[in-house]
Design an enzyme around this catalytic site. Structure first.
Site, PDB file in Angstrom:
ATOM      1  CE  LYS A 116      32.728  49.105  37.929  1.00 26.80           C
ATOM      2  NZ  LYS A 116      32.601  49.577  39.283  1.00 26.80           N
ATOM      3  CG  ASP A 143      29.754  51.610  36.105  1.00 24.67           C
ATOM      4  OD1 ASP A 143      30.470  52.537  36.580  1.00 24.67           O
ATOM      5  OD2 ASP A 143      29.371  50.806  36.977  1.00 24.67           O
TER       6      ASP A 143
END
Length: 281
Positions: A9, A134
């Site tokens: 990401k 995350d």
């Protein structure tokens, strides 16, 4: 099991809006999946958690988020079998790209499919938060607004197929250290999250690139002149905008022209070994 992809990401924005009593920072950030991934192979074992990896510097014991994800899942759902997991690592480590979290998210989702398919993502997200901030986002993926300490994930209009160059310099950064050295009161300019969400909704790459902001740059860029240098080099090469992902040190830049991006990639790859040309997905 088929080969499983665990996608990296980037942060299109990262804002710190407060601090909880337990010391965790309250975040407001826009995350985006990119087409750079680790590959996992998973199959049942009679007992225990067995991890192998193509990179010898990656620990294969309970220091690895993949191990912790498997262990948590086995305990939570009282699984009697063990699991074998092979990781082919392509995402740089300690880079602000959530490589370990992405791998852990794939483990949780795959073990769910193997053993308890009736479990919802919302339950996996709660489990994932015990592994890392995350992981909840990585379970959902795509384009999303993440709030709280990362556990409140709101999907946004997909912002896919935009070209970017990503550079991970030769050093890593400790997320813990960066947050420790962040003085919330000294943040002069916060991201305009609503403006960025509008840009995403409209598919306006230029507006997004111009307004991307990550308040952790205040700490990491100050310490590493090389990162400021990389950002300058990318802008001079025709990038629409650059940003550090997460706590760093990875820097990415959006391009609206593939030829320009390719020329920039060719130049940067000579200076920085871990240079990638990829796109949002």
């Amino acid at each position: 099991m088929p080969l499983l992809k665990a996608y990296a990401k980037i942060n299109l924005s990262l804002d710190v809006i407060g601090k909880r009593e337990d010391g965790y920072h309250l975040l407001k950030m826009i995350m985006q999946t990119i087409d750079l991934y680790d590959v996992l192979e998973m199959y049942k074992a009679k007992s225990g958690i067995h991890i192998t990896c193509n990179k010898n510097y990656i620990p294969c014991d309970n220091r690895n988020l993949v191990y912790r994800a498997a262990e948590l899942f086995i305990h939570k759902y009282n699984i009697k079998d063990g699991i074998n997991i092979n990781i082919v690592k392509n995402i740089p480590t300690a880079a602000g790209l959530a490589g370990g979290s992405a791998d852990a998210a794939v483990v949780l989702k795959t073990m769910r499919d193997m053993y308890v398919p009736e479990v919802y993502d919302s339950e996996l997200i709660k489990l994932g938060l015990n592994i890392g901030a995350d992981v909840p986002y990585c379970i959902i993926g795509g384009t999303a607004l993440c709030e709280g300490i990362g556990e409140i994930v709101t999907p946004l209009t997909p912002f896919k197929d935009h070209i970017l160059i990503l550079i991970k310099p030769s050093f890593g950064v400790s997320t813990k250290e960066v947050y420790k050295n962040l003085d919330i009161n000294k943040i002069m300019k916060h991201p305009d999250t609503n403006l960025l969400i509008d840009a995403i909704h409209e598919g306006n790459l230029e507006m997004l690139s111009r307004n991307m902001r990550n308040v952790l740059e205040n700490v990491t860029l100050k310490r590493h002149f090389m990162l400021r240098q990389i950002k300058g080099q990318l802008i001079r090469a025709g990038a629409l905008g650059t940003l550090m992902s997460g706590s760093g040190p990875s820097i990415f830049a959006f391009f609206d022209d593939m030829l320009e991006a390719q020329m920039c990639y060719d130049r940067m790859k000579i200076k920085y070994r871990e240079t990638f040309i990829t796109r949002t997905i």
